[in-house]
Design an enzyme around this catalytic site. Sequence first.
Site, short mmCIF file in Angstrom:
data_model
loop_
_atom_site.label_atom_id
_atom_site.label_comp_id
_atom_site.label_asym_id
_atom_site.label_seq_id
_atom_site.Cartn_x
_atom_site.Cartn_y
_atom_site.Cartn_z
N GLU A 72 0.86 -1.18 0.00
CA GLU A 72 0.00 0.00 0.00
C GLU A 72 0.90 1.23 0.00
O GLU A 72 1.68 1.45 0.93
CB GLU A 72 -0.90 -0.01 1.23
N ASP A 107 -4.84 8.54 10.60
CA ASP A 107 -3.46 8.14 10.87
C ASP A 107 -2.96 8.67 12.21
O ASP A 107 -3.24 9.80 12.60
CB ASP A 107 -2.55 8.63 9.75
#
Length: 253
Positions: free
Chosen positions: A45, A56
Amino acid sequence: MNRINQKLQEGKKILSIYFSAGYPNLNDTVQIIEDLEKNGVDMIEIGLPFSDPLADGPTIQASSTQALHNGMTTQVLFDQLKDIRNTVSIPLIVMGYFNPMLQYGIENFCKKCAEIGIDGLIIPDLPVDVYAEEYKETFEKYGLINVLLITPQTADERIRFIDSVSNGFIYMVSSASVTGSQSGFGSDQEAYFKRISDMNLNNPQVIGFGINNKETFNQATQFAKGAIIGSAFIQYLTESGTGKIAEFVKAIR
């Protein structure tokens, strides 16, 4: 057949690695991808850095910010990857937020991904309903798999809907926290993994968030087709540089 689907048909458990494109240095992207494949990673990814990465944690946020400072943009990433299929054969997924893709133009973005050999996209802030109504046709036109996410809070009915519009794997977020904020899985998470496994969905599941070593990889893949490591790999790059990727992968497998 899309490379993701081909990989999912293999008998082994999948190890997928996430990293931020353009980190630690702007031109490290291709070398990191090649080294990961060479050392047995099944899927990669590639994070498209964005200034407001909602899902995140601090490690990926910091790498994303540094990558932007280094000069990473959507166009720079596409330029870096233009010849990637000359050297890399495993599935490649671009993971990023919807805003940069929208700015680039969805059709243009998908077309460019198809041209350079990207197999799928993960867009955490694109709601499944909007995707199904407005963008699914475009993704499919260019042979791209959109990997949709579920969490422990996702209702069964919505999981079934996500499964119905998916054609690759479902990204099973291990907890409600951001990336990189856990160590190990408790009984609640294992119960969640088992509950999803018992739903017998059409698409296999790959677990992300909280996988950082051999133990958590094995724990996650008891209940799923594979697992994704992101923050732990970026932390490793930060501490060890790009020259020891083999050691990182060997410690997981």
